[in-house]
Design a protein around this motif. Structure first.
Motif, PDB file in Angstrom:
ATOM      1  N   ARG A 126      23.007  44.241 -28.539  1.00  0.00           N
ATOM      2  CA  ARG A 126      22.364  43.930 -27.353  1.00  0.00           C
ATOM      3  C   ARG A 126      21.727  45.257 -27.039  1.00  0.00           C
ATOM      4  O   ARG A 126      21.084  45.751 -25.436  1.00  0.00           O
ATOM      5  N   VAL A 159      15.176  31.740 -27.828  1.00  0.00           N
ATOM      6  CA  VAL A 159      14.336  31.311 -26.241  1.00  0.00           C
ATOM      7  C   VAL A 159      13.600  31.679 -26.194  1.00  0.00           C
ATOM      8  O   VAL A 159      12.880  32.582 -26.540  1.00  0.00           O
ATOM      9  N   SER A 280      25.995  37.334 -15.371  1.00  0.00           N
ATOM     10  CA  SER A 280      24.675  38.476 -16.014  1.00  0.00           C
ATOM     11  C   SER A 280      25.621  39.000 -17.503  1.00  0.00           C
ATOM     12  O   SER A 280      25.897  40.191 -17.385  1.00  0.00           O
ATOM     13  N   PRO A 283      21.813  35.825 -22.748  1.00  0.00           N
ATOM     14  CA  PRO A 283      21.202  33.973 -21.703  1.00  0.00           C
ATOM     15  C   PRO A 283      22.004  33.273 -22.951  1.00  0.00           C
ATOM     16  O   PRO A 283      21.795  33.784 -24.254  1.00  0.00           O
ATOM     17  N   GLY A 284      22.719  32.270 -23.048  1.00  0.00           N
ATOM     18  CA  GLY A 284      23.171  31.269 -23.611  1.00  0.00           C
ATOM     19  C   GLY A 284      24.686  32.032 -24.339  1.00  0.00           C
ATOM     20  O   GLY A 284      25.013  31.477 -24.920  1.00  0.00           O
ATOM     21  N   LYS A 285      25.415  32.689 -23.646  1.00  0.00           N
ATOM     22  CA  LYS A 285      26.653  33.722 -24.561  1.00  0.00           C
ATOM     23  C   LYS A 285      27.370  33.552 -23.338  1.00  0.00           C
ATOM     24  O   LYS A 285      26.561  33.765 -21.794  1.00  0.00           O
ATOM     25  N   THR A 302      30.076  31.931 -18.431  1.00  0.00           N
ATOM     26  CA  THR A 302      28.449  31.698 -19.117  1.00  0.00           C
ATOM     27  C   THR A 302      27.533  32.985 -18.512  1.00  0.00           C
ATOM     28  O   THR A 302      27.311  32.135 -17.037  1.00  0.00           O
ATOM     29  N   HIS A 303      26.872  32.850 -19.456  1.00  0.00           N
ATOM     30  CA  HIS A 303      25.220  33.963 -18.097  1.00  0.00           C
ATOM     31  C   HIS A 303      24.587  32.947 -17.671  1.00  0.00           C
ATOM     32  O   HIS A 303      24.243  32.019 -17.332  1.00  0.00           O
ATOM     33  N   GLY A 304      24.835  33.086 -16.453  1.00  0.00           N
ATOM     34  CA  GLY A 304      23.486  32.244 -15.436  1.00  0.00           C
ATOM     35  C   GLY A 304      24.410  31.621 -14.845  1.00  0.00           C
ATOM     36  O   GLY A 304      23.452  31.426 -13.531  1.00  0.00           O
TER      37      GLY A 304
END
Length: 345
Positions: A126, A159, A280, A283-285, A302-304
């Motif tokens: 990350r 992305v 948070s 993204p996508g993980k 999930t993120h988001g």
């Protein structure tokens, strides 16, 4: 003041016999003008001027404007605003109608669109790898973003729009990479117990180390990442650049460690809440939730994702935890947009 009003002042200065009255044209388009010392006599001869609007290649951007009058009359240019273009040159402009037929050519340049930014990320660590890149071009023209080659890494996915047109809004493309020697990863795997004297290595697969620390048999450590290498070996991360091989450990639920902590460590400042929050992470993980703080995995979120929070607590390390309705505990650092808002501690 409108651009054509400024041009009129410039032409007035050019047509004036006194050079001290000449107007400066800083910030205005280049003008090629026909000048004379005085206005021609108005003789009631009809006159017509065509005003052409061209791009840099000479193509018409819109139908020509027609300005009608009489020889000797003052010319009044129409206000023109062509979306996506700005005026860079004027050819043939005069203050008065000087002959029955004439033309003025306005040349425009395509405005620049907002940039498209590309970032390369190590999806497991990350962190950004390499410098961001930017592409930019004329408004409305096509762009294509190519994934940068990053030494020692393989591209997993992207992305964002890799192709499109430059617009008035900037765009972002994210490229996610993984160490080329890593086959599979699992974030935050729980606890491991050391079987025998174990050295700590700087990276998975390392055969030598400069670390002086040797882990003692029976000791328990929290792990943050598990990596399976291309050769099938598995390694655990127990801190920044600190790795141990799976052959030296066994999995544990961490109870040995938790039982040594004060009871208040797990329940301090616990109280019921009625809140929502947004997960948070990456993204996508997905990120794991826990059966209890520092305990075993329960599920993932999930993120988001918007989640309902039912409990909040702070441990002795001042780490904030939230219980997600029917889905276990999650550290507060993985939640944003709390409603109602909440302080960190």
């Amino acid at each position: 003041m409108h651009i054509f009003d400024r041009l009129k002042q410039m032409l007035h200065g050019l047509n004036s016999p006194d050079p001290q009255n000449a107007a400066t044209a800083t910030g205005t388009p280049n003008v090629t003008a026909t000048t004379s010392d005085q206005a021609p006599m108005v003789n009631h001869t009809e006159a017509l001027i065509l005003v052409h609007h061209l791009d840099a290649t000479g193509h018409e951007l819109q139908a020509p404007d027609m300005i009608a009058g009489y020889v000797g009359d003052e010319i009044h240019l129409p206000a023109v605003n062509i979306t996506g273009y700005h005026l860079v040159n004027i050819n043939g402009l005069t203050r008065w109608f000087t002959k029955p037929q004439a033309q003025i050519v306005l040349t425009y340049e395509r405005q620049a669109g907002q940039p498209v930014w590309a970032y390369a990320y190590d999806i497991d660590q990350r962190q950004l790898i390499g410098l961001p890149t930017m592409t930019r071009g004329p408004l409305g023209t096509a762009y294509q973003v190519m994934a940068p080659t990053v030494a020692g890494f393989k591209l997993l996915r992207s992305v964002g729009d890799l192709t499109g047109e430059y617009t008035t809004t900037s765009k972002t493309v994210l490229f996610f990479y993984r160490n080329q020697n890593w086959h599979q990863t699992d974030l935050s795997t729980g606890y491991v117990q050391i079987r025998q004297l174990t050295p700590v290595f700087p990276n998975p697969g390392a055969t030598s180390t400069t670390y002086l620390t040797t882990l003692q048999p029976g000791s328990v450590y929290k792990t943050y990442l598990r990596v399976q290498l291309n050769d099938g070996d598995t390694w655990y991360n127990i801190g920044d650049n600190q790795w141990i091989p799976e052959t030296q450990v066994q999995l544990t639920n961490g109870n040995q460690l938790l039982l040594k902590l004060p009871r208040g460590y797990r329940t301090r400042d616990a109280h019921q809440v009625q809140q929502t929050g947004i997960v948070s992470f990456v993204p996508g993980k997905q990120v794991h939730t826990y059966l209890e703080p520092y305990g075993r995995y329960l599920t993932t979120v999930t993120h988001g994702e918007k989640v309902i929070l039912t409990e909040r607590l702070v441990d002795d390390n001042r780490v904030v935890w939230y219980r997600i309705q029917n889905r276990g505990y999650l550290p507060g650092r993985y939640l944003t947009d709390l409603d109602p808002a909440d302080s960190l501690f």
